[in-house]
Scaffold this motif. Structure first.
Motif, short mmCIF file in Angstrom:
data_model
loop_
_atom_site.label_atom_id
_atom_site.label_comp_id
_atom_site.label_asym_id
_atom_site.label_seq_id
_atom_site.Cartn_x
_atom_site.Cartn_y
_atom_site.Cartn_z
N THR A 28 0.84 -1.18 0.00
CA THR A 28 0.00 0.00 0.00
C THR A 28 0.89 1.25 0.00
OG1 THR A 28 -0.08 0.17 2.41
CG2 THR A 28 -1.72 -1.25 1.35
N LEU A 85 -2.95 -7.30 4.62
CA LEU A 85 -4.08 -6.46 5.02
C LEU A 85 -5.40 -7.16 4.71
CD1 LEU A 85 -3.23 -2.76 4.06
CD2 LEU A 85 -3.73 -3.67 6.32
N HIS A 106 -8.44 -8.37 7.39
CA HIS A 106 -9.82 -7.90 7.26
C HIS A 106 -10.72 -8.94 6.59
CE1 HIS A 106 -8.92 -3.76 8.53
NE2 HIS A 106 -7.79 -3.89 7.87
N THR A 135 -13.05 -5.58 0.47
CA THR A 135 -11.63 -5.32 0.72
C THR A 135 -10.76 -5.86 -0.39
OG1 THR A 135 -12.00 -5.36 3.12
CG2 THR A 135 -9.74 -5.62 2.37
N HIS A 172 -15.09 -4.07 6.30
CA HIS A 172 -14.20 -4.11 7.46
C HIS A 172 -12.95 -3.27 7.29
CE1 HIS A 172 -11.87 -6.03 10.82
NE2 HIS A 172 -13.06 -5.96 11.38
N HIS A 173 -12.53 -3.01 6.06
CA HIS A 173 -11.42 -2.07 5.89
C HIS A 173 -12.00 -0.68 5.67
CE1 HIS A 173 -7.89 0.02 4.44
NE2 HIS A 173 -7.16 -0.96 4.94
N TRP A 194 -11.16 1.84 4.04
CA TRP A 194 -11.08 2.41 2.70
C TRP A 194 -12.07 1.75 1.74
CZ3 TRP A 194 -5.02 2.07 2.06
CH2 TRP A 194 -4.42 3.00 2.93
N SER A 195 -12.58 0.58 2.10
CA SER A 195 -13.36 -0.20 1.14
C SER A 195 -14.78 0.34 0.98
CB SER A 195 -13.43 -1.67 1.59
OG SER A 195 -14.11 -1.80 2.81
N TYR A 211 -10.07 -7.78 14.12
CA TYR A 211 -9.16 -8.15 13.04
C TYR A 211 -8.80 -9.63 13.18
CZ TYR A 211 -8.08 -3.11 12.40
OH TYR A 211 -8.13 -1.75 12.18
#
Length: 501
Positions: free
Chosen positions: A143, A152, A156, A197, A238-239, A241-242, A282
């Motif tokens: 990332t 990651l 997630h 994710t 759960h992430h 950014w998703s 997590y």
């Protein structure tokens, strides 16, 4: 002199018949005893299938390999819902819930929860799992802040673990808290199996956004979504950014989250709150330190406070750099910059198993995967994250396994180490024993285990059902001009109260 035993010819002729009868009775008795023994074993065993008695698989990669080898996806279609079909579904649900209300004295407080799992097109499900499976060895895929992308995704992967359990044959499942239903009118909740994710990290940006829009349309076109406005639908995001580009259109759904950042960096005001959504842990990055490990490591925990991870973070995670400046070089304190790969995992695992306390400051978000690594390592978490929300807190009491410290206290020179050194050995032993008992609540597995995270998801969902039905029915009858239409915008930010040391 005693007389000899005399056997008549007729008695001799009956002897073989008698022996045959006795042999038959003996065999029958043995068969009956064996049947009773087998039946008793089946009754006493908690596993409907003897193969389930084997050690559950907790590795995401290993479980995924087995899952993809066994599952053959079924085709699905996009529905064009008419008003008549929507009315018909609503009437079926009304009839079904009326039967339960008048026939069950405990309704709506009942188990198992009935979940309808959407059979979405494979581009939202199986294709994404295969994409991960076929590319996860590319460890150079990072990332923007240097984190390994595939690790990651594993952290997630709650969407995979929940879905895999829900769609498994009942003979292969252990959970009693939830059951999959095949008709929408029988469902309490609806599960959306979209891997948000994986798609975010492994697809090109525009390709990902296009897939998000397609998923949004597919779900919101479903009759059950139209009926409730999505209030009884579960969306794993759960992430943080998703699904960001379209999730405002699904804010009524129950979101499965890692935490609830109230600063506005990750979620807009009114999108997430505890009454509606659910926090999930997590997936731990280190191996479980079981009872034997905890016993053997007891005398080896010579480090007072341990931290290994990124020393510089954004947003609330800026406190990390300040803590490093305050604690570096102190006696009994180990602070290390984290590294990726198996070497980094091994170093973190060894460090946690040699330490009494593990430092858990905020990261880019209030939560961090490191908290759950510490728990399964038997290292008492010292949580410095003022806005942190925790998984399953309606069931679990984290005061029994962790210490909570306000950021203002932690930043006072010498305060934190003085506080930790004042914790008695008896309290430390008790908290470590509690960690050994609590670890099971944070280990995702196949098959999903009783009191594991998958099970606690549905136990927590049970507490939301009445409120979900309330807001669904209310939304169906409140007119648009009403001033009393409920919105989420009035919800105050989630903030840990003043009971922090």
């Amino acid at each position: 002199m005693p007389s000899k035993l005399h056997i008549s010819p007729s008695s001799r002729s009956r002897s073989p018949i008698l022996l045959l009868i006795l042999s038959f009775l003996a065999i029958s008795l043995l068969f009956l005893l064996f049947s009773l023994s087998s039946s008793q074993t089946r009754i006493l065993s908690p596993y409907p299938n003897p193969s389930l008695a084997l050690k559950p698989e907790t590795s995401f990669l290993a479980s995924l390999e087995d899952f993809l080898a066994e599952k053959a996806p079924r085709s699905s279609t996009v529905l064009q819902v008419t008003e008549e079909e929507l009315t018909e579904l609503d009437e079926k649900i009304f009839m079904r819930e009326s039967e339960r209300a008048y026939g069950d004295p405990y309704y709506p407080l009942e188990f198992p929860i009935r979940v309808y799992v959407y059979e979405m097109p494979r581009k939202f499900t199986y294709d994404l799992l295969w994409l991960f499976r076929n590319s996860y060895r590319e460890t150079d895929n990072l990332t923007s802040n240097g984190s390994p992308v595939h690790r990651l995704i594993e952290q997630h992967s709650i969407d995979y673990w929940l879905w895999a359990d829900l769609i498994a044959p009942e003979s292969e499942r252990l959970l009693k808290s939830v059951v999959r239903v095949r008709r929408q009118e029988e469902a309490d909740l609806f599960y959306i199996p979209f891997f948000t994710t994986i798609s975010f990290f492994l697809l090109e940006k525009q390709q990902c956004k296009a897939l998000y829009r397609e998923a949004l349309k597919w779900v919101t076109d479903q009759p059950a979504w139209k009926r409730s406005g999505g209030r009884d639908h579960i969306l794993p995001v759960h992430h943080p950014w998703s699904f960001k580009s379209v999730r405002r259109y699904m804010k009524n759904a129950i979101w499965l989250l890692p935490d609830m950042d109230s600063t506005g960096n990750w979620y807009k005001p009114g999108q997430v709150f505890l009454e509606k959504d659910l926090i999930l842990p997590y997936v731990p990055n280190v191996d479980l330190c079981d009872a034997k490990c905890l016993s053997e490591s007891e005398s080896k925990r010579n480090t007072l406070l341990f931290f290994r991870g990124r020393l510089k973070r954004n947003a609330g995670g800026k406190i990390r750099a300040k803590l490093v400046a305050e604690l570096s070089g102190a006696d009994g304190v180990v602070i290390e910059e984290g590294t990726a790969g198996e070497g980094g995992k091994a170093a973190a695992q060894i460090g946690m198993r040699k330490s009494i306390f593990c430092l858990n400051p905020a990261g880019d978000t209030p939560s961090s995967a490191r908290l759950f690594d510490a728990i399964v390592s038997g290292c008492i978490p010292v949580i410095i994250s003022d806005e942190l929300e925790l998984p399953f807190e309606g069931i679990l009491d984290y005061r029994k396994i962790a210490l909570f410290v306000s950021s203002s206290n932690a930043m006072q020179p010498g305060w934190l180490l003085k506080f930790l050194k004042a914790i008695s050995p008896a309290q430390i032993r008790e908290m470590r024993r509690n960690l050994g008992q609590y670890s099971r609540h944070f280990l995702y597995s196949s098959p999903a285990q009783s009191l594991g995270p998958e099970d606690l998801v549905w136990r927590m969902m049970a507490g939301k059902l009445v409120n979900i039905k309330l807001h669904t029915r209310r939304s169906q009858r409140v007119v648009k001009e009403s001033r009393s239409i409920c919105t989420c915008d009035c919800k105050r930010a989630n903030f840990t109260g003043p009971n922090i040391v």
